[in-house]
Scaffold this motif. Structure first.
Motif, short mmCIF file in Angstrom:
data_model
loop_
_atom_site.label_atom_id
_atom_site.label_comp_id
_atom_site.label_asym_id
_atom_site.label_seq_id
_atom_site.Cartn_x
_atom_site.Cartn_y
_atom_site.Cartn_z
N ASP A 108 12.46 14.99 -1.31
CA ASP A 108 11.70 15.92 -0.46
C ASP A 108 11.00 15.22 0.70
O ASP A 108 10.16 15.83 1.38
CB ASP A 108 10.66 16.66 -1.31
CG ASP A 108 11.29 17.75 -2.17
OD1 ASP A 108 12.44 18.12 -1.90
OD2 ASP A 108 10.62 18.22 -3.11
N GLY A 109 11.30 13.94 0.90
CA GLY A 109 10.80 13.27 2.09
C GLY A 109 9.49 12.53 1.95
O GLY A 109 8.88 12.16 2.95
N VAL A 110 9.05 12.28 0.72
CA VAL A 110 7.82 11.51 0.51
C VAL A 110 8.17 10.03 0.57
O VAL A 110 9.01 9.57 -0.23
CB VAL A 110 7.16 11.84 -0.84
CG1 VAL A 110 5.87 11.03 -1.03
CG2 VAL A 110 6.85 13.33 -0.94
N PRO A 111 7.59 9.26 1.48
CA PRO A 111 7.88 7.82 1.55
C PRO A 111 7.59 7.14 0.22
O PRO A 111 6.64 7.51 -0.48
CB PRO A 111 6.95 7.31 2.65
CG PRO A 111 6.66 8.51 3.48
CD PRO A 111 6.63 9.67 2.52
N SER A 112 8.39 6.14 -0.13
CA SER A 112 8.26 5.52 -1.45
C SER A 112 6.90 4.87 -1.66
O SER A 112 6.33 4.94 -2.75
CB SER A 112 9.37 4.49 -1.66
OG SER A 112 9.29 3.46 -0.67
N ASP A 113 6.34 4.24 -0.60
CA ASP A 113 5.04 3.61 -0.76
C ASP A 113 3.94 4.63 -0.96
O ASP A 113 2.99 4.40 -1.73
CB ASP A 113 4.72 2.70 0.43
CG ASP A 113 4.56 3.48 1.73
OD1 ASP A 113 5.46 4.30 2.04
OD2 ASP A 113 3.54 3.31 2.41
N LEU A 114 4.05 5.78 -0.30
CA LEU A 114 3.07 6.85 -0.48
C LEU A 114 3.18 7.43 -1.89
O LEU A 114 2.17 7.68 -2.56
CB LEU A 114 3.27 7.94 0.56
CG LEU A 114 2.35 9.16 0.46
CD1 LEU A 114 0.89 8.76 0.56
CD2 LEU A 114 2.71 10.20 1.53
N GLU A 115 4.40 7.63 -2.34
CA GLU A 115 4.62 8.14 -3.70
C GLU A 115 4.00 7.20 -4.73
O GLU A 115 3.32 7.64 -5.66
CB GLU A 115 6.11 8.30 -3.96
CG GLU A 115 6.44 8.85 -5.34
CD GLU A 115 7.93 8.99 -5.58
OE1 GLU A 115 8.30 9.40 -6.70
OE2 GLU A 115 8.72 8.69 -4.66
N THR A 116 4.19 5.90 -4.55
CA THR A 116 3.63 4.92 -5.48
C THR A 116 2.10 4.95 -5.44
O THR A 116 1.45 4.92 -6.49
CB THR A 116 4.13 3.51 -5.15
OG1 THR A 116 5.56 3.48 -5.25
CG2 THR A 116 3.55 2.48 -6.11
N SER A 117 1.53 5.02 -4.24
CA SER A 117 0.07 5.06 -4.11
C SER A 117 -0.51 6.28 -4.84
O SER A 117 -1.51 6.17 -5.58
CB SER A 117 -0.34 5.11 -2.64
OG SER A 117 -0.04 3.92 -1.97
N ILE A 118 0.11 7.43 -4.67
CA ILE A 118 -0.38 8.65 -5.31
C ILE A 118 -0.22 8.57 -6.81
O ILE A 118 -1.11 8.96 -7.57
CB ILE A 118 0.35 9.88 -4.75
CG1 ILE A 118 0.05 10.05 -3.25
CG2 ILE A 118 -0.05 11.15 -5.51
CD1 ILE A 118 0.88 11.12 -2.57
N ARG A 119 0.92 8.05 -7.25
CA ARG A 119 1.18 7.96 -8.69
C ARG A 119 0.18 7.02 -9.37
O ARG A 119 -0.35 7.34 -10.44
CB ARG A 119 2.61 7.48 -8.91
CG ARG A 119 3.17 7.78 -10.29
CD ARG A 119 4.65 7.48 -10.34
NE ARG A 119 4.92 6.12 -9.87
CZ ARG A 119 5.93 5.80 -9.07
NH1 ARG A 119 6.75 6.70 -8.63
NH2 ARG A 119 6.11 4.53 -8.71
N VAL A 120 -0.10 5.87 -8.77
CA VAL A 120 -1.06 4.93 -9.35
C VAL A 120 -2.47 5.52 -9.31
O VAL A 120 -3.22 5.40 -10.28
CB VAL A 120 -1.00 3.58 -8.61
CG1 VAL A 120 -2.10 2.65 -9.10
CG2 VAL A 120 0.36 2.91 -8.82
#
Length: 298
Positions: A27-39
């Motif tokens: 869905d277009g979420v950058p991988s680094d942003l996804e990781t930041s949110i997940r952590v």
């Protein structure tokens, strides 16, 4: 009977495809942003569980369920579900299935406090830091109408999590296994045991998703290895980890992963020092748009 017992000590692990193709990335979420949110979501779950007085076992299981929810193309997307809602529902669900259930109102009151940019002590919600003076209660307390709306969302997301996970909420944790291994190795000293627990709890926040990529026995061995080294405690000669079905390569990866967490969190605080990590849909969309505009020089 033996097979059932072994199953209770292991987890269904994420596949390479699930790790490389999340619904959020599609869905277009950058991988680094996804990781930041997940952590950040894992930290939010940990803090909320502590404030609710839940045991660490329940909190750890909730963090694993929260992490599993985002895996793969069939998992949840950060463009569809708010991380804060999935965190709250994961904790509520796990507590409900345990000996220590908690009410929707208690969960939602805690999350309202932790997500308040005026009152939250969490650095990724309130980069300015916790206020020196307690803020007015209306800044972090739910109104009755707000509670009823949030309760419906909590129960809806709980159902979404169950469907996404195929109603499989089993989570085997490494903590008890690690204690058994310590006794077997003859190093069940308080300082080493505390170090093991510290590393196992910290690994729940790992950006490498250690709890969904490695079995509990491997996590336990890596935590023991690190804790013993830090305390200067000599373990038995030879490749003792092989006795517990862990090879050198896996042990090395886990040790590096566990040791790198502190540096990762330090870099995250520097990266997000002027803005909150987006934990709701609107903020995720805004951050993606901000990055797009920066890339295009607008």
């Amino acid at each position: 009977m033996a097979a059932t017992g072994l199953k209770q000590l292991s987890n269904a692990l994420a596949t390479p495809d699930q790790l490389s193709n999340s619904s959020s990335s599609i869905d277009g979420v950058p991988s680094d942003l996804e990781t930041s949110i997940r952590v950040a979501g894992a930290q939010l779950t940990q803090t909320a569980g502590v404030l609710l007085g839940l045991s660490q076992d329940i909190i750890a299981q909730a963090i694993v369920i929260f992490t599993r929810f985002w895996l793969g193309a069939d998992g949840g997307s950060l463009r569809i579900y708010s991380a804060k809602d999935v965190s709250a529902a994961s904790l509520y669900l796990t507590a409900k299935l345990s000996f220590q259930p908690t009410s929707p109102r208690s969960v939602l009151n805690v999350y309202t406090l932790l997500l308040s940019q005026d009152a939250s002590p969490l650095w990724f919600v309130n980069p300015r830091g916790a206020p020196a003076q307690p803020p007015a209660p209306e800044k972090y307390l739910l109104t009755e109408g707000g509670y009823q709306s949030a309760r419906l969302t909590l129960l809806r997301i709980e159902s979404v999590i169950l469907r996404t996970l195929g109603f499989d909420t089993h989570v085997a944790l490494p903590h008890t296994i690690a204690w058994t291994y310590l006794q077997t190795l003859g190093v069940a000293r308080p300082a080493v045991a505390r170090g093991v627990v510290k590393h196992l709890n910290a690994a729940l926040l790992s950006p490498q998703l250690l709890y969904v990529t490695h079995q509990p026995n491997a996590l336990a061995v890596a935590a023991i290895y690190l804790a013993a080294r830090e305390e200067g405690v000599k373990l038995v000669d030879g490749n003792w980890w092989e006795v517990f079905d862990v090879d050198r390569e896996e042990l090395g990866f886990l040790v590096v992963g566990m040791r790198s967490l502190e540096g990762y969190l330090r870099r995250e605080r520097q990266l997000w020092q002027t803005q909150a990590i987006p934990m709701v849909l609107e903020d995720v969309d805004s951050e993606i748009e901000r990055r797009r505009m920066m890339d295009e020089g607008e």
